[in-house]
Scaffold this active site. Structure first.
Site, mmCIF file in Angstrom:
data_model
loop_
_atom_site.group_PDB
_atom_site.id
_atom_site.type_symbol
_atom_site.label_atom_id
_atom_site.label_comp_id
_atom_site.label_asym_id
_atom_site.label_seq_id
_atom_site.Cartn_x
_atom_site.Cartn_y
_atom_site.Cartn_z
ATOM 1 N N GLY A 1 16.944 31.090 -60.083
ATOM 2 C CA GLY A 1 15.498 30.457 -59.453
ATOM 3 C C GLY A 1 15.004 29.208 -59.873
ATOM 4 C CB ALA A 2 12.996 27.088 -60.835
ATOM 5 C CG MET A 3 16.193 26.561 -66.848
ATOM 6 S SD MET A 3 15.915 28.120 -68.039
ATOM 7 C CE MET A 3 15.484 26.823 -69.575
ATOM 8 C CD GLU A 4 11.193 27.801 -69.327
ATOM 9 O OE1 GLU A 4 11.760 28.642 -69.968
ATOM 10 O OE2 GLU A 4 11.990 28.693 -67.873
ATOM 11 C CG ASN A 5 16.374 23.188 -67.953
ATOM 12 O OD1 ASN A 5 17.073 24.365 -68.555
ATOM 13 N ND2 ASN A 5 17.136 22.901 -66.614
ATOM 14 C CD GLU B 1 10.654 26.873 -63.480
ATOM 15 O OE1 GLU B 1 11.073 27.006 -64.893
ATOM 16 O OE2 GLU B 1 10.445 28.332 -63.278
ATOM 17 C CG HIS C 1 8.426 27.996 -68.287
ATOM 18 N ND1 HIS C 1 7.830 28.598 -69.198
ATOM 19 C CD2 HIS C 1 8.480 28.568 -67.162
ATOM 20 C CE1 HIS C 1 8.111 30.002 -68.757
ATOM 21 N NE2 HIS C 1 8.838 30.219 -67.426
#
Length: 944
Positions: A336-340, A374, A377
């Site tokens: 869904g989303a990624m907190e890079n 995100e 995070h």
């Protein structure tokens, strides 16, 4: 090795217990060593143990080396028309800088789906780097290990650099460094993106790919000039590179050094991207990237994100450490989303919003919520990272909790904690954790895949809600600030959090929490994190002012078998902070609190009279079910009818939700739930109605095939009528919580045959039939409208859906489900018969649609399944039996049980008789529910 949560930090040294003998090729090539096999023995035996653990847990790298910096050079070949044989290759170079902690011959790191063509080892401790001879290499594909062996021992206390050249692949299913395509303005476009969490950075570059190995990173991306390249940090240099493989000059972008972080937080994308840009209140450059044609939808996320990021900085008194924040919508992105860190990736639906695009309030809420998830995070997950994936809740549970705060800041109209926290984290946790096959929040895992679950995210968030209930938000947040400060750029375990929170409580109390209360935070919270499940608290009034409170492990199915051999338990008792008040005082803002410390307790109702009701778990902050004595249930139901606003919305929701579920579990007469919801014709808040909507199916399924169902259907239709009249079908996309009220109201009204709702749905469907390319039905009501119109209609409505689903990919799944709502038995039968051919429809799915959408469909689909089981077995093998067992959830008559047993006799050679026995038990349980409840419900409804 199975490692418990509280000794994780010792794991990396204790794990060296199982020896892996590496057979290395005896060749020395100081400047270059081709990728070689480890099948040939060396002329001498390397007498060093390698860290390997049993398959229950998974492999951790040896603890002899500690990386501190990487230089990564990546060239993705993503243009099929120009790349020839190099298409989908990822050419890479990496320098891994590491410190030697213990003497060793071996440098072991992670790679996956790549070929190493060259490596060079250097001693960099002096003023001039010294090239060291290497003896060979070996691979362990089970753990994705690659080992380079030095001819001489690496010395503790010395820094080294390993340079590696390799070729990897972009041909991954949305993980690692992956290739994707999309269509923009009728043009097929290509891009690459990354998804490294949890163990896929190793697919992009060789690395020590475990969250505890934090380091800084310098990255360079090589790409064709027509593209845009992004990474975690700002670009610091743009250059060119001649690529001999394509005989072209490519662009090279070098990015600034990152902060110290885990490998899985690296991020890269190359594509045709455009951005909107601004600067946050605290001076952070903020950009939102997407396809150029969608750029008009990016402003909302830009404004929301800047506010949330600055507010989180202020809340924690910890500045965001990067110079920029990029949020990028990728057209193809599995997560869904990624907190890079510094480059957060999203699915487009979770980042892009615009009224101009006719996006609904639900999408607006989702974007605000996911962006908040995100961005928090960046502190809980990036700034402080869990030591190992077993403690993933320290990342995801925190993000779940704080996404509601972040959304409340920017969209106060949704009343996130008041209306939606129960409906989200709590209800989904209840649904999973009331089953015997759930799992603890903290458990031993070899990789993180099995930890990305409802329990990790939502129960993790509920654990913070429990703590804010008994600690108070201010004290809890102060503890979190201390946690962030103490573990900055580091890793933590759950026990670290408990220790810091205990210290905060000690300071607040002016003494030892353990001495004053008898327990510290670890002892209290271990009961919520180290065992599955949650308690039901049974309350019984024993005198005017005394309540006996007992706890027990709540299971929805009393026959459920708890499957905890892998995890263990703590006796299935909990430290329960039980808040309560009574009618005479109504302390809903500062309620009384007593603890059930692993056992029972007696609550005192100061000042109460015999006529007063009492209520517990104020605002449902604790993750518990509450069951009252019948007299008190009656008093509460009467209070709701007389003045429902005397009880806050979250507690009204708790009463409805708990009554329905406790009735299903046969821990309460179900007629009590019918009495409790009687006041709903007065209710105008979202969450109490949603509590009913969330748990109403079991009651419907049990009564479907009885003469009582007509009265029940009319009862619910009458209850929803006032809201239906006031809300209607006129959707306003500037609304907030009322949008959700309208959705629930219309769904319930149509499902229970409210006359005007059925007429409206039928008319809207007819308008679509008349103009098929102009579907004006509200997108979040389409499933209900399609089903209602087909149920009330005939062949014409069904045939339209049948033909439309062939070409309308966006609506296909909704239409296929709705086709099963028809009340024409021959259409249902023909639908299932066609599905057996397996050409257009999936038989398993189609039978499920028919089974679950009406009482008629249930009966027809059961007969069809039994009569065609041989054909189903031919299609699905042994899993065809699961189609049969699924009927048991709704079966509730002696006739049903006889037919299920007859099937068992006919197919006595079934692969797993336990599944059959479980199905029989579920039917017997439903029969018991009917015997206990049907007559009382019928009498109650008949008395109205």
């Amino acid at each position: 090795m199975v490692v418990s949560g509280d000794i994780m930090k010792k794991t990396r040294s204790n794990i060296m217990q199982v020896t892996l003998i590496l057979f290395l090729l005896a060749c020395i090539r100081e400047s270059k060593c081709d990728h070689v096999s480890s099948n040939e023995k060396m002329p001498w035996l390397l007498n060093e143990q390698m860290a390997v653990v049993d398959e229950v847990y998974g492999g951790l790298l040896p603890t002899t080396l500690e990386p501190y910096h990487y230089k990564v050079w990546l060239q993705p070949y993503l243009t099929e028309a120009k790349d020839g044989d190099k298409f989908l290759d990822l050419d890479g170079k990496v320098d891994m800088y590491f410190y030697c902690l213990e003497d060793t011959f071996n440098i072991t790191f992670h790679i996956n789906q790549m070929t190493i063509s060259k490596y060079e080892l250097y001693d960099i401790s002096g003023e001039v780097e010294k090239l060291l001879p290497t003896a060979g290499n070996a691979s362990n594909t089970e753990w994705d290990w690659y080992t380079v062996t030095s001819m001489g021992s690496l010395q503790a206390g010395i820094n080294y650099r390993l340079y590696v050249e390799y070729v990897a692949t972009l041909d991954h299913p949305n993980n690692g460094f992956y290739y994707g395509t999309y269509v923009e303005n009728s043009i097929l476009k290509e891009f690459v993106g990354t998804q490294f969490e949890s163990i896929d950075a190793r697919k992009a570059f060789p690395c020590f790919d475990e969250p505890a190995y934090k380091a800084t990173f310098d990255s360079a991306l090589v790409y064709r000039p027509e593209y845009v390249a992004l990474s975690n940090t700002d670009s610091i240099l743009n250059d060119t590179y001649y690529d001999p493989n394509t005989d072209e000059v490519w662009s090279v972008t070098y990015f600034a050094t990152t902060v110290k972080m885990s490998t899985y937080l690296n991020a890269y994308t190359v594509g045709d991207w455009a951005c909107v840009e601004s600067t946050s209140r605290n001076g952070v450059k903020f950009r939102v990237w997407c396809q150029p044609s969608l750029l008009y939808q990016a402003e909302y996320a830009l404004n929301v994100g800047m506010t949330q990021l600055s507010n989180f900085e202020d809340l924690w008194n910890v500045p965001y450490p990067m110079t920029k924040m990029d949020m990028s919508a990728l057209p193809v992105f599995a997560a869904g989303a990624m907190e890079n860190w510094g480059l957060v990736f999203y699915q487009e639906v979770y980042l892009l919003y615009s009224l101009q695009a006719e996006h609904t309030p639900a999408r607006r809420k989702a974007v605000a919520q996911v962006v908040a998830h995100e961005l928090i995070h960046q502190w809980f997950g990036n700034w402080v990272t869990m030591e190992w994936w077993s403690h993933l809740w320290l990342n995801e549970g925190f993000a779940t909790y704080f996404e509601y705060l972040g959304t409340q800041w920017v969209e106060p109209g949704f009343e996130m904690y008041e209306q939606f926290f129960q409906a989200g984290p709590q209800y989904s946790t209840f649904a999973k954790d009331q089953q015997g096959d759930s799992h603890p929040v903290i458990r031993d895992v070899g990789s993180s895949g099995s930890m990305f679950s409802t329990i990790t995210y939502n129960k993790g968030g509920c654990i913070l809600k429990i703590m804010d209930g008994f600690l108070g938000v201010n004290l809890m947040f102060e503890g979190f600030r201390n946690y962030l400060n103490q573990f900055a750029y580091d890793n933590a375990l759950s026990d670290d959090l408990w220790a810091i929170l205990t210290a905060a409580v000690d300071l607040d109390m002016g003494g030892s929490m353990k001495d004053i209360l008898g327990y510290n935070m670890k002892e209290i919270m271990d009961t919520w994190t180290l065992q599955m499940g949650f308690p039901v608290v049974n309350l019984t009034r024993t005198s005017t002012t005394a309540i006996q409170a007992d706890q027990g492990h709540f299971l929805l199915d009393p026959h459920d078998v708890v499957e905890d051999e892998e995890y263990g338990n703590l006796g299935y008792v909990w430290h329960v902070p039980l808040t309560f008040t009574h009618q005479g005082e109504q302390l809903f803002h500062n309620p009384n609190i007593d603890w059930l410390h692993l056992t029972s307790a007696v609550l005192t109702l100061d000042g109460a009279t015999d006529k007063d009701w009492y209520i517990a778990n104020i605002n449902q902050t604790a993750l518990i079910r509450v069951n009252y004595d019948l007299d008190n249930w009656g008093k509460l139901a009467q209070q709701l009818l007389v003045d429902y606003k005397a009880i806050p919305p979250r507690n009204r929701a708790h009463l409805i939700h708990d009554a329905l579920v406790l009735g299903q579990a046969q821990q309460l007469d179900h007629v009590v739930a019918m009495e409790t919801i009687q006041y709903l014709f007065l209710e105008t808040e979202y969450i109490p109605w949603h509590a009913y909507e969330d748990e109403q199916l079991y009651t419907m399924y049990m009564l479907w095939r009885t003469s009582t169902y007509g009265m029940y259907q009319n009862y619910i239709s009458d209850l929803v009528s006032p809201n239906y009249a006031s809300l209607g079908w006129d959707f306003d996309y500037t609304e907030d919580v009322d949008y959700y009220r309208r959705l629930d109201t219309l769904r319930i009204a149509c499902d229970y045959n409210h006359v005007d709702c059925v007429a409206n749905a039928t008319n809207q469907y007819a308008a679509w039939m008349a103009d098929p390319d102009n579907n004006k039905i509200e997108v979040n009501m389409r499933s209900t409208v399609y089903c209602t119109a087909i149920r009330a209609g005939g062949e014409t409505e069904w045939n339209f859906a049948y033909n439309r689903q062939k070409t309308d990919l966006e609506e296909r799944s909704r239409l296929r489900s709705a086709m099963a709502c028809t009340q024409l038995d021959y259409l249902l039968l023909g639908y299932m018969e066609e599905s057996l051919a397996g050409i257009e429809f999936n038989a398993r799915t189609t039978i499920g649609y028919v089974r679950d959408n009406s009482a008629l469909g249930f009966s027809i689909s059961w007969t069809f399944t039994v009569e065609n089981f041989v054909a189903l077995e031919g299609l699905y093998g042994n899993t065809a039996y699961n189609i049969v067992w699924a009927f048991a959830d709704i079966m509730n008559t002696n006739k049903d049980l006889l037919e299920l047993n007859a099937f068992g006799d006919l197919y006595s050679n079934m692969p797993d008789v336990n599944d059959f026995n479980d199905a029989v038990k579920r039917v017997e349980l439903n029969i018991g529910w009917m015997n206990r409840n049907e007559a009382d419900i019928d009498a109650f409804l008949g008395s109205l």
